[in-house]
Design an enzyme around this catalytic site. Sequence first.
Site, PDB file in Angstrom:
ATOM      1  N   LEU A   1      10.906 -20.687  -3.723  1.00 40.36           N
ATOM      2  CA  LEU A   1       9.786 -19.846  -3.277  1.00 40.36           C
ATOM      3  C   LEU A   1       8.590 -19.974  -4.230  1.00 40.36           C
ATOM      4  O   LEU A   1       8.779 -20.045  -5.447  1.00 40.36           O
ATOM      5  CB  LEU A   1      10.261 -18.379  -3.263  1.00 40.36           C
TER       6      LEU A   1
ATOM      7  N   HIS B   1       2.859   3.089  -8.924  1.00 45.28           N
ATOM      8  CA  HIS B   1       2.721   1.655  -9.224  1.00 45.28           C
ATOM      9  C   HIS B   1       3.966   1.158  -9.960  1.00 45.28           C
ATOM     10  O   HIS B   1       4.460   0.061  -9.686  1.00 45.28           O
ATOM     11  CB  HIS B   1       1.471   1.392 -10.066  1.00 45.28           C
TER      12      HIS B   1
ATOM     13  N   ASP C   1       0.836  -1.209   0.000  1.00 44.95           N
ATOM     14  CA  ASP C   1       0.000   0.000   0.000  1.00 44.95           C
ATOM     15  C   ASP C   1       0.867   1.255   0.000  1.00 44.95           C
ATOM     16  O   ASP C   1       1.981   1.248   0.533  1.00 44.95           O
ATOM     17  CB  ASP C   1      -0.912  -0.018   1.243  1.00 44.95           C
TER      18      ASP C   1
HETATM   19  C1  FPP Z   1      -1.808   0.083  -3.360  1.00 41.75           C
HETATM   20  O1  FPP Z   1      -1.364   1.425  -3.386  1.00 41.75           O
HETATM   21  C2  FPP Z   1      -1.242  -0.689  -4.477  1.00 41.75           C
HETATM   22  C3  FPP Z   1      -1.979  -1.296  -5.444  1.00 41.75           C
HETATM   23  C4  FPP Z   1      -3.445  -1.264  -5.472  1.00 41.75           C
HETATM   24  C5  FPP Z   1      -1.352  -2.019  -6.565  1.00 41.75           C
HETATM   25  C6  FPP Z   1      -0.092  -2.758  -6.298  1.00 41.75           C
HETATM   26  C7  FPP Z   1       0.631  -2.945  -7.585  1.00 41.75           C
HETATM   27  C8  FPP Z   1       1.968  -2.941  -7.754  1.00 41.75           C
HETATM   28  C9  FPP Z   1       2.914  -2.852  -6.641  1.00 41.75           C
HETATM   29  C10 FPP Z   1       2.583  -2.981  -9.117  1.00 41.75           C
HETATM   30  C11 FPP Z   1       2.451  -4.243  -9.915  1.00 41.75           C
HETATM   31  C12 FPP Z   1       2.461  -5.503  -9.149  1.00 41.75           C
HETATM   32  C13 FPP Z   1       3.119  -6.639  -9.482  1.00 41.75           C
HETATM   33  C14 FPP Z   1       2.884  -7.855  -8.662  1.00 41.75           C
HETATM   34  C15 FPP Z   1       4.081  -6.739 -10.587  1.00 41.75           C
HETATM   35  P1  FPP Z   1      -2.460   2.569  -3.549  1.00 41.75           P
HETATM   36  O2  FPP Z   1      -2.612   2.831  -5.008  1.00 41.75           O
HETATM   37  O3  FPP Z   1      -3.724   2.202  -2.850  1.00 41.75           O
HETATM   38  O4  FPP Z   1      -1.731   3.767  -2.820  1.00 41.75           O
HETATM   39  P2  FPP Z   1      -2.422   4.926  -1.946  1.00 41.75           P
HETATM   40  O5  FPP Z   1      -3.075   4.251  -0.778  1.00 41.75           O
HETATM   41  O6  FPP Z   1      -1.249   5.767  -1.535  1.00 41.75           O
HETATM   42  O7  FPP Z   1      -3.391   5.647  -2.830  1.00 41.75           O
END
Ligand code: FPP
Length: 247
Positions: free
Chosen positions: A132, A38, A21
Amino acid sequence: MSFKDKLIENKVPKHVAIIMDGNGRWAAQFGNERTFGHEHGVEAVRSVVEGAGEIGVKYLTLYAFSTENWARPKDEVDALMGLLVQAISDETDELQKSNVRLQVIGDVKSLPQHVQEKLSWSIDRLKTCTGLTLVLALSYSSKWEILEAVKRIAEQVKLGKLEPSDIDTDLMDCFLNTSEMPDPELLIRTSGECRISNFLLWQIAYSELYFTPKLWPDFRKEDLFEAICDFQNRERRFGKTSQQLIS
Ligand code: FPP
């Protein structure tokens, strides 16, 4: 002394789950769009997968896209799907060299066709890896998973293949997406938010929870090792008393 050096080898959790997050807030610090966060989140994924493999974690489950994330703006959803496909294309060779297997939990059929195809391709390429297991939770929510399990159990009862009295926790475990894995001993959430957000609700009944203010794109394997050191210093009583654990 680094956190890795402090780890107790025979107390490394078999299964670590992470709620990644803070990508959006990380991007905002630099005045950038959420997708910038992201993109940098992928670097954190790479580091954490590498670290988990190095210390002998058997399952690493990453909450990459929740059922609720479909409600985000279409541009962001498209960007996340694109990033996922790109990361899988770029990383599958490296994952194979590192002996990492790939699995997915969630409503895979709801993902765009090209994403499903890329995932199947990578899962197939990595299926003989024995180190893993990287588990991506995609279009996943725990309430969805539990409801699916309940519907399939009810179907078996209707067909006369199961009795209501057969339904217990072991049977439920078998009907969940995670049936072949141990429950996570440790659940990490980044970004300072202290909630579970519909993730592995059944499986984390006795998990240790670890919350860190670090935003996901800044998280690295050393942070994972720090979380595991913290975990190793906890007393896990599973409802018993401390006295019972030592006698
Ligand atoms: C949460 O941060 C993150 C996500 C919803 C997406 C996670 C995706 C990645 C890390 C990239 C791709 C993943 C892989 C496995 C290759 P948020 O957008 O909710 O952040 P915020 O709370 O600050 O708005």
